[in-house]
Design a protein around this motif. Structure first.
Motif, PDB file in Angstrom:
ATOM      1  N   ASP A   1       0.833  -1.217   0.000  1.00  0.00           N
ATOM      2  CA  ASP A   1       0.000   0.000   0.000  1.00  0.00           C
ATOM      3  C   ASP A   1       0.861   1.258   0.000  1.00  0.00           C
ATOM      4  O   ASP A   1       0.549   2.253   0.660  1.00  0.00           O
ATOM      5  N   SER A   2       1.945   1.237  -0.761  1.00  0.00           N
ATOM      6  CA  SER A   2       2.881   2.365  -0.787  1.00  0.00           C
ATOM      7  C   SER A   2       2.308   3.534  -1.581  1.00  0.00           C
ATOM      8  O   SER A   2       1.976   3.381  -2.761  1.00  0.00           O
ATOM      9  N   PRO A   3       2.206   4.730  -0.985  1.00  0.00           N
ATOM     10  CA  PRO A   3       1.759   5.897  -1.752  1.00  0.00           C
ATOM     11  C   PRO A   3       2.680   6.184  -2.945  1.00  0.00           C
ATOM     12  O   PRO A   3       2.201   6.548  -4.015  1.00  0.00           O
ATOM     13  N   ALA A   4       3.985   6.021  -2.750  1.00  0.00           N
ATOM     14  CA  ALA A   4       4.938   6.314  -3.823  1.00  0.00           C
ATOM     15  C   ALA A   4       4.679   5.443  -5.043  1.00  0.00           C
ATOM     16  O   ALA A   4       4.617   5.938  -6.183  1.00  0.00           O
ATOM     17  N   LEU A   5       4.505   4.144  -4.816  1.00  0.00           N
ATOM     18  CA  LEU A   5       4.276   3.244  -5.949  1.00  0.00           C
ATOM     19  C   LEU A   5       2.897   3.441  -6.558  1.00  0.00           C
ATOM     20  O   LEU A   5       2.731   3.297  -7.773  1.00  0.00           O
ATOM     21  N   SER A   6       1.918   3.769  -5.724  1.00  0.00           N
ATOM     22  CA  SER A   6       0.583   4.038  -6.254  1.00  0.00           C
ATOM     23  C   SER A   6       0.615   5.230  -7.208  1.00  0.00           C
ATOM     24  O   SER A   6       0.038   5.190  -8.303  1.00  0.00           O
ATOM     25  N   ILE A   7       1.314   6.282  -6.817  1.00  0.00           N
ATOM     26  CA  ILE A   7       1.426   7.476  -7.660  1.00  0.00           C
ATOM     27  C   ILE A   7       2.209   7.160  -8.930  1.00  0.00           C
ATOM     28  O   ILE A   7       1.808   7.547 -10.033  1.00  0.00           O
ATOM     29  N   ALA A   8       3.326   6.458  -8.775  1.00  0.00           N
ATOM     30  CA  ALA A   8       4.131   6.087  -9.948  1.00  0.00           C
ATOM     31  C   ALA A   8       3.303   5.258 -10.919  1.00  0.00           C
ATOM     32  O   ALA A   8       3.354   5.464 -12.142  1.00  0.00           O
ATOM     33  N   GLY A   9       2.530   4.311 -10.370  1.00  0.00           N
ATOM     34  CA  GLY A   9       1.710   3.460 -11.221  1.00  0.00           C
ATOM     35  C   GLY A   9       0.626   4.229 -11.950  1.00  0.00           C
ATOM     36  O   GLY A   9       0.365   3.979 -13.129  1.00  0.00           O
ATOM     37  N   GLN A  10      -0.014   5.189 -11.270  1.00  0.00           N
ATOM     38  CA  GLN A  10      -1.052   5.990 -11.928  1.00  0.00           C
ATOM     39  C   GLN A  10      -0.475   6.829 -13.062  1.00  0.00           C
ATOM     40  O   GLN A  10      -1.078   6.937 -14.137  1.00  0.00           O
ATOM     41  N   LEU A  11       0.684   7.426 -12.838  1.00  0.00           N
ATOM     42  CA  LEU A  11       1.311   8.229 -13.893  1.00  0.00           C
ATOM     43  C   LEU A  11       1.690   7.358 -15.082  1.00  0.00           C
ATOM     44  O   LEU A  11       1.540   7.763 -16.247  1.00  0.00           O
TER      45      LEU A  11
END
Length: 442
Positions: free
Chosen positions: A329-339
């Motif tokens: 549930d990493s915010p960093a990876l979630s953001i990277a994945g959305q971009l």
């Protein structure tokens, strides 16, 4: 006193190594073959500072060993710590306690007379009372919740800020006090209570911390709209000792394997107990936290001219927090994945979590250094606050990127230095410092 630790994941492996450090003979029970063999070889299958050295030392001395046999564990130990995971259920918000049930049921037939089984897993309130009846007449249950911070787990185990004993008898309390005598002797406070309170302590603590984070992130959005500075605001209110400064760092929000699933599980259990309305604010805490990720994607898109397709984005950080390789549930990876899904070319670097991130998000690119991730980037996102990221020279970095733009998602970079080096900067909750134009009163 000989000790077993049932379940040797993050919590169990740490507890086993630390109990060996306290002088006990410890047998870890782990049914996952690869994990068990790694631990038996003195290798920790995840990153946690200090833990691997401690593990290797006590595996080497013979004080700590591992098995997959519950029968061996039952005959070995007089105290058995249950440290298995309780992830969020696949079909709802509640905690999945099937591994706790399985551990108790597998161990119970082999328990010796007078054995003490000590739960450390985070469970819904009421679980301990249910499990106590399944141990049989010769054994007793206690609940001793853990309060580990990833990155500081060894210290938090050996030098905890409190010990909580949920017990049903003075005998169980006495045995736990004897077991933890070395820790208690350093001045660690002990709270002795019932099963239900001990179970609620852990989820209540995590719910409170999550609420603090979401509160300051909500205030950060107001600060942006008003042209205020959330860092200065947090410093000011943090001087009030009723509030405190910890967990008031505005940014991309919380993640990991505890806070998100614990607040959801708490809310779910409150509903089962008929008090869901009382805890409904936790829905807002969760929603605000998830909104932060969307906000970063929106701000990044605006910084790239309204379209991220084919833009090169560098992401510093993959773990949900520094000093860990945990990307759950990493915010960093979630953001990277959305971009990435919106068409950006995303290059990620994390000092410890590249491999675990690759397993979760194999379609992203992973760089070998912070500078390599930033090469030819149109935008740099600082999303996990590793200390080494703050040490990067923004002047030198400016020669590597294509466009000097940075979004500090953790409010930890020296943005004055970055601006002096010619960078366009953004940070959550830090307004433009413009004077507000107020309309005259009517």
């Amino acid at each position: 006193m000989r000790v077993t630790v049932i379940g040797c994941g993050y919590l169990g492996a740490t507890h086993a190594a630390c109990m060996a450090e306290l002088g006990y003979d410890v047998l870890g029970v782990e049914i996952d073959t690869a994990k068990r063999e790694s631990l038996a070889a003195g290798k920790v299958p995840f990153y946690e500072p200090e833990l691997e050295d401690l593990l290797a030392e006590h595996v080497g001395s013979g004080r700590l060993r591992f098995t997959d046999s519950y029968e061996e564990a039952g005959g070995f130990g007089s105290i058995h710590f249950v440290c298995v995971g309780t992830p969020q259920r696949r079909d709802g918000l509640g905690a999945d306690v099937q591994h706790v049930d399985a551990a108790i049921d597998s161990l119970a037939p082999y328990l010796t007379e007078g054995a003490l089984v000590v739960g450390k897993s985070t469970v819904p309130v009421g679980t301990a009372a249910r499990l106590a009846a399944r141990l049989g007449d010769g054994a007793e249950l206690a609940w001793n919740p853990e309060f580990l911070r990833e990155g500081f787990a060894v210290r938090d185990t050996l030098q905890p800020d409190r010990l909580v004993f949920g017990v049903a008898s003075e005998h169980a309390e006495a045995r736990l006090r004897e077991f933890y005598a070395a820790v208690i002797g350093t001045g660690t406070p002990v709270v002795v209570t019932d099963f239900a309170t001990a179970e609620l302590v852990k989820v209540s603590a995590n719910a409170f911390l999550a609420t603090k984070i979401s509160f300051i992130n909500a205030i950060a959005e107001v600060c942006e709209a008003a042209g205020a500075d959330v860092v200065h605001l947090a410093d000011a209110i943090g001087h009030d000792d009723r509030i405190g400064r910890k967990f008031l760092n505005a940014g991309v929000g919380f993640g990991g394997g505890c806070l998100p699933k614990d607040i959801r599980g708490f809310l779910s259990r409150a509903g089962e107990l008929g008090v869901e309305d009382t805890m409904s604010f936790l829905r807002q805490v969760d929603d605000i936290n998830l909104r932060q990720r969307t906000r970063v994607v929106q701000i990044a898109t605006a910084m790239l001219g309204g379209n991220v397709a084919r833009a090169r984005v560098a992401v510093w950080g993959a773990a949900f927090k520094p000093h860990s390789d945990d990307v759950r549930d990493s915010p960093a990876l979630s953001i990277a994945g959305q971009l990435h899904l919106h068409g950006a070319q995303v290059s990620v670097f994390d000092p410890k979590a590249n491999e675990t991130a690759l397993a979760k998000f194999p379609t992203l690119d992973y760089a070998e250094s912070a500078l390599a991730a930033a090469r030819d980037a149109d935008l740099l996102l600082h999303l996990t606050e590793w200390p080494e990221f703050r040490e990067v020279d923004p002047v030198a970095l400016g020669d590597v990127v294509r466009r000097k733009q940075v979004l500090d998602g953790r409010n930890r970079l020296d943005l004055d230095a970055w601006r002096a080096a010619g960078w366009a900067t953004r940070a959550l909750g830090r307004g433009s410092r413009r004077s507000l134009s107020l309309s005259p009163a009517s």
